[in-house]
Design a protein around this motif. Structure first.
Motif, mmCIF file in Angstrom:
data_model
loop_
_atom_site.group_PDB
_atom_site.id
_atom_site.type_symbol
_atom_site.label_atom_id
_atom_site.label_comp_id
_atom_site.label_asym_id
_atom_site.label_seq_id
_atom_site.Cartn_x
_atom_site.Cartn_y
_atom_site.Cartn_z
ATOM 1 N N SER A 19 -2.757 -10.203 -52.187
ATOM 2 C CA SER A 19 -3.043 -11.971 -52.897
ATOM 3 C C SER A 19 -2.991 -11.933 -53.971
ATOM 4 C CB SER A 19 -3.720 -12.686 -51.852
ATOM 5 O OG SER A 19 -4.789 -12.072 -52.641
ATOM 6 N N ASP A 199 -3.231 -18.114 -44.570
ATOM 7 C CA ASP A 199 -3.174 -19.281 -45.911
ATOM 8 C C ASP A 199 -3.321 -20.093 -45.016
ATOM 9 O OD1 ASP A 199 -3.386 -20.553 -47.904
ATOM 10 O OD2 ASP A 199 -3.663 -18.595 -49.087
ATOM 11 N N ASN A 237 -13.579 -18.796 -55.381
ATOM 12 C CA ASN A 237 -12.914 -20.240 -54.146
ATOM 13 C C ASN A 237 -11.732 -20.488 -54.935
ATOM 14 O OD1 ASN A 237 -14.894 -19.498 -51.658
ATOM 15 N ND2 ASN A 237 -15.776 -20.714 -52.282
ATOM 16 N N GLN A 240 -9.088 -18.331 -55.363
ATOM 17 C CA GLN A 240 -8.113 -18.433 -53.923
ATOM 18 C C GLN A 240 -7.188 -19.551 -53.568
ATOM 19 O OE1 GLN A 240 -11.566 -17.936 -51.225
ATOM 20 N NE2 GLN A 240 -10.653 -15.975 -50.504
ATOM 21 N N GLU A 243 -3.979 -18.838 -55.623
ATOM 22 C CA GLU A 243 -3.254 -17.929 -55.230
ATOM 23 C C GLU A 243 -2.208 -18.661 -54.056
ATOM 24 O OE1 GLU A 243 -6.075 -13.424 -55.792
ATOM 25 O OE2 GLU A 243 -5.982 -15.595 -54.089
#
Length: 325
Positions: A19, A199, A237, A240, A243
């Motif tokens: 990712s 996602d 977190n 992420q 990303e």
């Protein structure tokens, strides 16, 4: 794993996983390959199996299992051979490589997989083209893409040399765009886009882009994304989330090449996408056990860290805003 290795005090690590933005994966690989860098260990997922040029002497599997999105399973023979084969590549610094496992219990599977012949690929997967779906749409008298795609997948017959590829992601996007007043071809383009339907932020980005395109015909990035809000993550977190933001910006750039006049902020999206990558790289460097001052990462003294300064970022975004108006 990165922290565990670095706490021993003998090695510093690059990090590569799926990712990560492609630019970040490439930069991590470049730092690992750079002989002037102290990063002499690469901690990676199976993302190293393809797409990166790496000088690897030895592969060490931490496990021979992976979660494939549905369940945790053992790696297949092709997967094991593909990853193991990254060590010792023709024309690289290490023409002969080694491979082993952290857990001795995994060694029998590793040995048997490396000795096994690779399975022969006997069939190729096909996706339905727009021309086929357009004909199917006229036959059934509907512009709703989801039911057209479902019926097509159910009825399609192919020769033994081919099979219909997994269209689950296409179906999920089709269900979203069918709620909007879009032409069938526009719906198909959105279904082909590089959205990560697993996602939430990426999916929300696609939904907003499609809604704005359907209602206004033009999608301005600043109506959805606020320049100047990007920061170096401090938690996993937040990493992420960044990303995911990168995926949304990448999606905008991709759509701008398909709907050129309707997605006019390509330059802005591309610049912010690059900054996302740099911020993620900075997080990966900070996440190691070693202090930043102890990391001699690149040969050049002009480390990108200068560009991460928040004040400089805010000034940069204001400059971009001014140019884009």
């Amino acid at each position: 794993m990165q922290k565990k290795i670095e706490m021993a005090g003998n090695h510093l690590c690059s990090v590569v996983y799926g990712s990560l933005p492609p630019e970040t994966r490439t930069k991590q690989a470049t730092m690992f390959n750079d002989e002037a860098s102290d990063l002499n260990v690469l901690v990676a997922s199976d993302a190293i199996g393809m797409g990166l040029n790496l000088n690897i002497s030895r592969i060490i599997f931490s496990t021979l299992k992976k979660f494939d999105g549905i369940c945790t399973r053992e790696l297949t023979v092709p997967e094991i051979k593909q990853i193991a084969g990254r060590a010792g590549r023709y024309g690289s610094k290490f023409p002969v490589g080694e491979v082993t496992c952290l857990d001795a219990e995994d060694l029998p599977l590793l040995h048997s997989s490396l000795k096994s012949p690779s399975p022969i690929i006997e069939r190729a997967g096909l996706f339905p083209t727009f021309d086929l779906l357009s004909v199917y749409s006229r036959l059934h008298g509907t512009d709703f893409l989801h039911p057209i795609l479902e019926r097509f997948l159910d009825k399609a017959k192919l020769s033994p040399d081919y099979f219909i590829a997994d269209c689950e992601d296409m179906l999920k996007v089709a269900a979203i765009v069918d709620e909007l007043p879009l032409a069938l071809h526009d719906k198909y383009v959105f279904c082909q886009s590089p959205v990560d339907v697993r996602d939430d932020i990426s999916t929300q980005g696609l939904t907003q882009f499609a809604e704005n395109y359907a209602k206004k015909g033009t999608v301005r990035l600043k109506e959805i994304f606020t320049p100047g809000t990007l920061r170096v993550p401090t938690t996993h977190n937040q990493l992420q989330e960044l990303e995911s933001v990168h995926k949304v910006l990448e999606l905008y750039v991709w759509l701008s090449y398909r709907f050129d006049d309707s997605f006019p902020d390509r330059e802005l999206a591309a610049s912010q996408k690059s900054i996302c990558s740099m911020l993620i790289e900075e997080y990966l460097e900070r996440s190691g056990w070693q202090q930043q001052g102890q990391r001699r990462v690149l040969r050049t003294p002009r480390k990108l860290r200068r560009e991460y300064d928040a004040l400089q970022l805010r000034g940069y975004f204001r400059e971009i805003d001014a140019r884009s108006k």
